[in-house]
Design a protein around this motif. Structure first.
Motif, PDB file in Angstrom:
ATOM      1  N   VAL A  12       0.865  -1.197   0.026  1.00  0.00           N
ATOM      2  CA  VAL A  12       0.063  -0.163   0.099  1.00  0.00           C
ATOM      3  C   VAL A  12       0.807   1.198  -0.001  1.00  0.00           C
ATOM      4  O   VAL A  12       2.089   1.228   0.574  1.00  0.00           O
ATOM      5  N   GLN A  13       0.316   2.467  -0.579  1.00  0.00           N
ATOM      6  CA  GLN A  13       1.135   3.488  -0.456  1.00  0.00           C
ATOM      7  C   GLN A  13       1.103   4.188   0.432  1.00  0.00           C
ATOM      8  O   GLN A  13      -0.031   4.046   1.424  1.00  0.00           O
ATOM      9  N   PRO A  14       2.141   5.275   0.872  1.00  0.00           N
ATOM     10  CA  PRO A  14       1.844   5.890   2.414  1.00  0.00           C
ATOM     11  C   PRO A  14       0.763   6.835   2.245  1.00  0.00           C
ATOM     12  O   PRO A  14       0.466   7.472   1.134  1.00  0.00           O
ATOM     13  N   GLY A  15       0.100   6.916   3.298  1.00  0.00           N
ATOM     14  CA  GLY A  15      -1.250   7.571   3.416  1.00  0.00           C
ATOM     15  C   GLY A  15      -2.434   6.669   3.195  1.00  0.00           C
ATOM     16  O   GLY A  15      -3.631   7.040   3.223  1.00  0.00           O
ATOM     17  N   GLY A  16      -2.184   5.457   2.359  1.00  0.00           N
ATOM     18  CA  GLY A  16      -3.374   4.593   2.292  1.00  0.00           C
ATOM     19  C   GLY A  16      -3.882   3.753   3.495  1.00  0.00           C
ATOM     20  O   GLY A  16      -3.423   3.962   4.412  1.00  0.00           O
ATOM     21  N   SER A  17      -4.734   2.807   3.046  1.00  0.00           N
ATOM     22  CA  SER A  17      -5.472   2.235   4.278  1.00  0.00           C
ATOM     23  C   SER A  17      -5.367   0.770   3.743  1.00  0.00           C
ATOM     24  O   SER A  17      -5.371   0.218   2.646  1.00  0.00           O
ATOM     25  N   LEU A  18      -5.605  -0.088   4.919  1.00  0.00           N
ATOM     26  CA  LEU A  18      -5.510  -1.560   4.778  1.00  0.00           C
ATOM     27  C   LEU A  18      -6.318  -2.111   5.726  1.00  0.00           C
ATOM     28  O   LEU A  18      -6.555  -1.648   6.899  1.00  0.00           O
ATOM     29  N   ARG A  19      -7.061  -3.111   5.754  1.00  0.00           N
ATOM     30  CA  ARG A  19      -7.700  -3.840   6.828  1.00  0.00           C
ATOM     31  C   ARG A  19      -7.470  -5.167   6.848  1.00  0.00           C
ATOM     32  O   ARG A  19      -7.560  -6.106   5.948  1.00  0.00           O
ATOM     33  N   LEU A  20      -6.759  -5.632   8.091  1.00  0.00           N
ATOM     34  CA  LEU A  20      -6.281  -6.910   8.319  1.00  0.00           C
ATOM     35  C   LEU A  20      -7.498  -7.910   8.905  1.00  0.00           C
ATOM     36  O   LEU A  20      -8.248  -7.126   9.763  1.00  0.00           O
ATOM     37  N   SER A  21      -7.369  -9.222   8.528  1.00  0.00           N
ATOM     38  CA  SER A  21      -8.465  -9.934   9.407  1.00  0.00           C
ATOM     39  C   SER A  21      -7.688 -10.944  10.100  1.00  0.00           C
ATOM     40  O   SER A  21      -6.680 -11.479   9.337  1.00  0.00           O
ATOM     41  N   CYS A  22      -8.451 -11.647  11.127  1.00  0.00           N
ATOM     42  CA  CYS A  22      -7.761 -12.758  11.649  1.00  0.00           C
ATOM     43  C   CYS A  22      -9.099 -13.732  12.044  1.00  0.00           C
ATOM     44  O   CYS A  22      -9.719 -13.577  12.806  1.00  0.00           O
ATOM     45  N   ALA A  23      -9.028 -14.894  11.464  1.00  0.00           N
ATOM     46  CA  ALA A  23      -9.970 -15.890  11.596  1.00  0.00           C
ATOM     47  C   ALA A  23      -9.523 -16.885  12.669  1.00  0.00           C
ATOM     48  O   ALA A  23      -8.307 -17.600  12.398  1.00  0.00           O
ATOM     49  N   ALA A  24     -10.437 -17.083  13.764  1.00  0.00           N
ATOM     50  CA  ALA A  24      -9.936 -17.948  14.690  1.00  0.00           C
ATOM     51  C   ALA A  24     -10.920 -19.399  14.657  1.00  0.00           C
ATOM     52  O   ALA A  24     -12.002 -19.099  14.343  1.00  0.00           O
ATOM     53  N   SER A  25     -10.229 -20.245  15.266  1.00  0.00           N
ATOM     54  CA  SER A  25     -11.040 -21.623  15.210  1.00  0.00           C
ATOM     55  C   SER A  25     -10.475 -22.361  16.278  1.00  0.00           C
ATOM     56  O   SER A  25      -9.257 -22.365  16.865  1.00  0.00           O
ATOM     57  N   GLY A  26     -11.141 -23.468  16.645  1.00  0.00           N
ATOM     58  CA  GLY A  26     -10.860 -24.563  17.618  1.00  0.00           C
ATOM     59  C   GLY A  26     -10.941 -24.004  19.146  1.00  0.00           C
ATOM     60  O   GLY A  26     -10.618 -24.803  20.048  1.00  0.00           O
ATOM     61  N   PHE A  27     -11.491 -22.614  19.585  1.00  0.00           N
ATOM     62  CA  PHE A  27     -11.845 -22.259  20.610  1.00  0.00           C
ATOM     63  C   PHE A  27     -12.852 -21.344  20.680  1.00  0.00           C
ATOM     64  O   PHE A  27     -13.532 -20.849  19.542  1.00  0.00           O
ATOM     65  N   THR A  28     -13.405 -20.943  22.102  1.00  0.00           N
ATOM     66  CA  THR A  28     -14.775 -20.197  21.952  1.00  0.00           C
ATOM     67  C   THR A  28     -14.078 -18.685  22.110  1.00  0.00           C
ATOM     68  O   THR A  28     -13.480 -17.883  22.988  1.00  0.00           O
ATOM     69  N   PHE A  29     -13.912 -18.138  20.725  1.00  0.00           N
ATOM     70  CA  PHE A  29     -13.355 -16.792  20.419  1.00  0.00           C
ATOM     71  C   PHE A  29     -13.890 -15.659  21.402  1.00  0.00           C
ATOM     72  O   PHE A  29     -13.216 -14.795  21.901  1.00  0.00           O
ATOM     73  N   SER A  30     -15.035 -15.734  21.571  1.00  0.00           N
ATOM     74  CA  SER A  30     -15.671 -14.672  22.386  1.00  0.00           C
ATOM     75  C   SER A  30     -15.363 -14.625  23.884  1.00  0.00           C
ATOM     76  O   SER A  30     -15.682 -13.633  24.526  1.00  0.00           O
ATOM     77  N   SER A  31     -14.444 -15.481  24.305  1.00  0.00           N
ATOM     78  CA  SER A  31     -14.261 -15.507  25.761  1.00  0.00           C
ATOM     79  C   SER A  31     -12.524 -15.007  25.924  1.00  0.00           C
ATOM     80  O   SER A  31     -12.377 -15.121  26.947  1.00  0.00           O
TER      81      SER A  31
END
Lengths: 122, 110
Positions: A12-31
């Motif tokens: 990405v160029q300076p000043g730009g934006s990006l959205r990272l994601s992280c997918a969780a599995s194997g556990f109760t993520f909300s805890s």
């Protein structure tokens, strides 16, 4: 199997934006509190941001305050990092990780993803 | 501005003992800083070694031990092996919801 899988990195160029994601599995993520940790090329680990189980509390390292936003969607077992106004110094491998609580008192990072690379360059 | 301090690159002989430390520029490290230690080899994510000052993570050999040494958190490797050659990081809670990693110590076993 406990697993965290990051995605969304790129160039990405300076000043730009990006959205990272992280997918969780194997556990109760909300805890769990969750976190983003980054590592610039050839450098050490840097804590970036934390988010509470229900998203009601968020904390950031000073260098990203006002530019990055951590969020989560417990229904989708996913953690996010919205990165705006990116700078060259944000270039790094970004890891998502889980904070485990032991003895009801002490926290540590017990599950890590393999990271996604963000490169900020013109 | 609080800084978490770790040693510069370190070397240990195979079978030897080495102690790495993790300090706070603003004062002493205690259990309330939730000290934990991580090992990282090139191209890999960090691996948890020690948490809550002195508890070994699952699968970590007992040659690794953690404790408070004076005003710092410490990680000792007793009987270092070639596979212990890695970067070692500590992380501390410094208050107000903020965590900080130390700069890491690169350990060479030779």
């Amino acid at each position: 199997e406990l697993q965290l899988v990051e995605s969304g990195g790129g160039l990405v160029q300076p000043g730009g934006s990006l959205r990272l994601s992280c997918a969780a599995s194997g556990f109760t993520f909300s805890s769990y509190w969750m976190t983003w940790v980054r590592q610039a090329p050839g450098k050490g680990l840097e804590w970036v941001a934390n988010i509470k189980q229900d998203g009601s509390s968020k904390y950031y390292v000073d260098s990203v305050k006002g530019r990055f936003t951590i969020s989560r969607d417990n229904a989708k077992n996913s953690l996010y990092l919205q990165m705006n106004n990116l700078r060259a110094e944000d270039t790094a491998l970004y890891y998502c990780a889980r904070w485990e609580l032991v003895m009801g008192t002490y926290y540590y990072l017990d599950v890590w993803g393999r990271g996604t690379t963000v490169t900020v360059s013109s | 501005q609080t800084v978490v301090t770790q040693e510069p690159p370190f070397s240990v002989s195979p079978g030897g003992t080495v102690t790495l430390t993790c300090g706070l520029s603003s004062g002493s490290v205690s259990a309330t800083n939730h000290p934990s230690w991580y090992q990282q080899t090139p191209g890999q994510p960090p691996r948890t070694l020690i948490y809550s000052t002195n508890i070994r993570s699952s699968g970590v050999p007992d040659r690794f031990s953690g404790y408070i040494l004076g005003n710092k958190s410490a990680l000792t490797i007793t009987g270092a092996q070639a596979e212990d050659e890695s970067d070692y990081y500590c992380v501390l809670y410094v208050g107000s919801g903020i965590w900080m990693f130390g700069g890491g110590t690169k350990l060479t076993v030779l």
